[in-house]
Design a protein around this motif. Sequence first.
Motif, PDB file in Angstrom:
ATOM      1  N   HIS A  21       0.828  -1.213   0.000  1.00 32.32           N
ATOM      2  CA  HIS A  21       0.000   0.000   0.000  1.00 32.32           C
ATOM      3  C   HIS A  21       0.860   1.259   0.000  1.00 32.32           C
ATOM      4  N   ILE A  22       1.971   1.218   0.704  1.00 33.86           N
ATOM      5  CA  ILE A  22       2.876   2.369   0.708  1.00 33.86           C
ATOM      6  C   ILE A  22       3.450   2.589  -0.685  1.00 33.86           C
ATOM      7  N   PHE A  23       3.851   1.492  -1.355  1.00 36.11           N
ATOM      8  CA  PHE A  23       4.328   1.606  -2.730  1.00 36.11           C
ATOM      9  C   PHE A  23       3.243   2.182  -3.636  1.00 36.11           C
ATOM     10  N   GLN A  24       1.997   1.767  -3.434  1.00 35.82           N
ATOM     11  CA  GLN A  24       0.895   2.278  -4.250  1.00 35.82           C
ATOM     12  C   GLN A  24       0.691   3.772  -4.034  1.00 35.82           C
ATOM     13  N   VAL A  25       0.739   4.216  -2.793  1.00 28.38           N
ATOM     14  CA  VAL A  25       0.544   5.643  -2.505  1.00 28.38           C
ATOM     15  C   VAL A  25       1.679   6.468  -3.094  1.00 28.38           C
ATOM     16  N   ILE A  26       2.910   6.000  -2.945  1.00 29.71           N
ATOM     17  CA  ILE A  26       4.054   6.733  -3.498  1.00 29.71           C
ATOM     18  C   ILE A  26       3.939   6.829  -5.015  1.00 29.71           C
ATOM     19  N   ALA A  27       3.606   5.713  -5.660  1.00 33.48           N
ATOM     20  CA  ALA A  27       3.447   5.729  -7.121  1.00 33.48           C
ATOM     21  C   ALA A  27       2.297   6.647  -7.531  1.00 33.48           C
ATOM     22  N   ALA A  28       1.206   6.635  -6.781  1.00 32.46           N
ATOM     23  CA  ALA A  28       0.068   7.500  -7.100  1.00 32.46           C
ATOM     24  C   ALA A  28       0.439   8.972  -6.953  1.00 32.46           C
ATOM     25  N   VAL A  29       1.211   9.310  -5.923  1.00 25.62           N
ATOM     26  CA  VAL A  29       1.637  10.703  -5.733  1.00 25.62           C
ATOM     27  C   VAL A  29       2.465  11.160  -6.932  1.00 25.62           C
ATOM     28  N   VAL A  30       3.399  10.331  -7.349  1.00 24.84           N
ATOM     29  CA  VAL A  30       4.250  10.692  -8.488  1.00 24.84           C
ATOM     30  C   VAL A  30       3.412  10.831  -9.759  1.00 24.84           C
ATOM     31  N   ILE A  31       2.529   9.877 -10.006  1.00 21.06           N
ATOM     32  CA  ILE A  31       1.730   9.895 -11.238  1.00 21.06           C
ATOM     33  C   ILE A  31       0.741  11.061 -11.233  1.00 21.06           C
ATOM     34  N   VAL A  32       0.117  11.347 -10.102  1.00 21.40           N
ATOM     35  CA  VAL A  32      -0.815  12.482 -10.035  1.00 21.40           C
ATOM     36  C   VAL A  32      -0.062  13.796 -10.241  1.00 21.40           C
ATOM     37  N   ALA A  33       1.110  13.933  -9.629  1.00 24.13           N
ATOM     38  CA  ALA A  33       1.881  15.173  -9.782  1.00 24.13           C
ATOM     39  C   ALA A  33       2.318  15.379 -11.230  1.00 24.13           C
ATOM     40  N   VAL A  34       2.860  14.345 -11.840  1.00 24.52           N
ATOM     41  CA  VAL A  34       3.308  14.448 -13.237  1.00 24.52           C
ATOM     42  C   VAL A  34       2.110  14.615 -14.165  1.00 24.52           C
ATOM     43  N   GLY A  35       1.063  13.846 -13.927  1.00 24.30           N
ATOM     44  CA  GLY A  35      -0.130  13.933 -14.764  1.00 24.30           C
ATOM     45  C   GLY A  35      -0.797  15.286 -14.699  1.00 24.30           C
ATOM     46  N   ASP A  36      -0.831  15.889 -13.502  1.00 27.32           N
ATOM     47  CA  ASP A  36      -1.434  17.209 -13.364  1.00 27.32           C
ATOM     48  C   ASP A  36      -0.628  18.257 -14.124  1.00 27.32           C
ATOM     49  N   ARG A  37       0.690  18.150 -14.064  1.00 27.98           N
ATOM     50  CA  ARG A  37       1.523  19.102 -14.821  1.00 27.98           C
ATOM     51  C   ARG A  37       1.319  18.931 -16.323  1.00 27.98           C
ATOM     52  N   LEU A  38       1.221  17.695 -16.773  1.00 26.72           N
ATOM     53  CA  LEU A  38       0.961  17.458 -18.193  1.00 26.72           C
ATOM     54  C   LEU A  38      -0.421  17.971 -18.589  1.00 26.72           C
ATOM     55  N   TYR A  39      -1.389  17.787 -17.706  1.00 21.44           N
ATOM     56  CA  TYR A  39      -2.739  18.278 -17.968  1.00 21.44           C
ATOM     57  C   TYR A  39      -2.739  19.801 -18.116  1.00 21.44           C
ATOM     58  N   MET A  40      -2.050  20.478 -17.208  1.00 17.59           N
ATOM     59  CA  MET A  40      -1.993  21.937 -17.288  1.00 17.59           C
ATOM     60  C   MET A  40      -1.194  22.408 -18.499  1.00 17.59           C
ATOM     61  N   ALA A  41      -0.191  21.652 -18.897  1.00 18.66           N
ATOM     62  CA  ALA A  41       0.621  22.039 -20.051  1.00 18.66           C
ATOM     63  C   ALA A  41      -0.159  21.890 -21.357  1.00 18.66           C
ATOM     64  N   THR A  42      -1.144  21.024 -21.384  1.00 18.28           N
ATOM     65  CA  THR A  42      -1.893  20.804 -22.628  1.00 18.28           C
ATOM     66  C   THR A  42      -3.291  21.399 -22.543  1.00 18.28           C
ATOM     67  N   LEU A  43      -4.191  20.732 -21.903  1.00 16.88           N
ATOM     68  CA  LEU A  43      -5.599  21.129 -21.894  1.00 16.88           C
ATOM     69  C   LEU A  43      -5.878  22.266 -20.915  1.00 16.88           C
ATOM     70  N   GLY A  44      -5.175  22.303 -19.825  1.00 23.06           N
ATOM     71  CA  GLY A  44      -5.462  23.283 -18.779  1.00 23.06           C
ATOM     72  C   GLY A  44      -5.274  24.723 -19.218  1.00 23.06           C
ATOM     73  N   LYS A  45      -4.257  25.008 -20.006  1.00 20.52           N
ATOM     74  CA  LYS A  45      -4.013  26.376 -20.446  1.00 20.52           C
ATOM     75  C   LYS A  45      -5.129  26.868 -21.346  1.00 20.52           C
ATOM     76  N   ARG A  46      -5.657  25.986 -22.175  1.00 22.93           N
ATOM     77  CA  ARG A  46      -6.772  26.399 -23.046  1.00 22.93           C
ATOM     78  C   ARG A  46      -8.009  26.715 -22.238  1.00 22.93           C
ATOM     79  N   ARG A  47      -8.232  25.981 -21.149  1.00 23.99           N
ATOM     80  CA  ARG A  47      -9.419  26.231 -20.329  1.00 23.99           C
ATOM     81  C   ARG A  47      -9.305  27.519 -19.541  1.00 23.99           C
ATOM     82  N   GLN A  48      -8.092  27.904 -19.151  1.00 27.15           N
ATOM     83  CA  GLN A  48      -7.924  29.140 -18.397  1.00 27.15           C
ATOM     84  C   GLN A  48      -8.169  30.362 -19.252  1.00 27.15           C
ATOM     85  N   ARG A  49      -7.879  30.289 -20.544  1.00 30.11           N
ATOM     86  CA  ARG A  49      -8.109  31.431 -21.456  1.00 30.11           C
ATOM     87  C   ARG A  49      -9.593  31.658 -21.725  1.00 30.11           C
ATOM     88  N   ALA A  50     -10.367  30.597 -21.704  1.00 28.79           N
ATOM     89  CA  ALA A  50     -11.789  30.711 -22.070  1.00 28.79           C
ATOM     90  C   ALA A  50     -12.607  31.388 -21.022  1.00 28.79           C
TER      91      ALA A  50
END
Length: 92
Positions: free
Chosen positions: A63-92
């Motif tokens: 479970h600790i390995f799962q939480v650590i992996a989830a933290v890394v994936i959520v952090a990286v995924g959120d940055r990728l989301y903001m780099a692609t789709l998120g910026k377009r949504r903020q302009r609208a």
Amino acid sequence: MGWLWAIIVGFVLGLIAKAIIPGKQHSPLWLTTIFGMLGAIAGNALARAFGVEATPGVDWTRHIFQVIAAVVIVAVGDRLYMATLGKRRQRA
């Protein structure tokens, strides 16, 4: 029933990861759930690689390995989301 558990575990892991990561995350809840599911899969693979695939009782190490992996994936995924789709949504 396996998919239902995967979604529930992904949802919980994604929320835990969002709570651990400092600052605001902008990814939507459905994407956080998918990131949590990926974190569970990656955490299980890491636990298997370290030889703690199954232990008697509650698998705290897994479970600790799962939480650590989830933290890394959520952090990286959120940055990728903001780099692609998120910026377009903020302009609208």
